[in-house]
Design a protein around this motif. Structure first.
Motif: not given
Length: 124
Positions: A32, A54-55
């Protein structure tokens, strides 16, 4: 009776949130942001390098996929989906460092990055 319906509603909501979270991790993981990119590819000599995904990621796979040149030893730390790399000694002022996270970095379900992530920064 209203309490029973409320508990049933809450537990159903929690199940949906859990399923949605698992489904999200089937997506390809992405990087990100990093503090280097936010600072226009500059980093203070005593600052850690931070990279946000992002995770949630498989930490050992990310750390194994991480390279920095010129080589400098350091320690990794994590907070949720955010990786920090803190060198054991300060980065050298005026030096440009190149960081790669190879595509072999995986999320918690084993999905790899689409491509190597590469960034460089100047130490100020």
């Amino acid at each position: 009776m209203p309490t029973k319906k409320l508990l049933l509603g809450i537990s159903s909501l929690l199940v949906l949130v859990f399923i949605a979270g698992i489904a999200f991790h089937f997506q390809t993981p992405l990087i990100r942001a990093s503090n280097v990119e936010k600072a226009k590819n500059k980093l203070s000599s005593n600052a850690p390098l931070t990279i946000s995904f992002n995770q949630l990621m498989n930490r050992s796979s990310v750390e194994s996929a991480f390279t920095i040149t010129p080589a400098i030893s350091g320690d990794f730390s994590w907070f949720l989906n955010k990786l920090s790399f803190k060198p054991k000694e300060n980065f050298i002022v005026g030096e440009t460092y190149n960081v790669t996270i190879a595509k072999t970095a995986k999320n918690i379900l084993g999905s790899e990055l689409e491509a190597d992530y590469v960034l460089s920064f100047l130490v100020t």
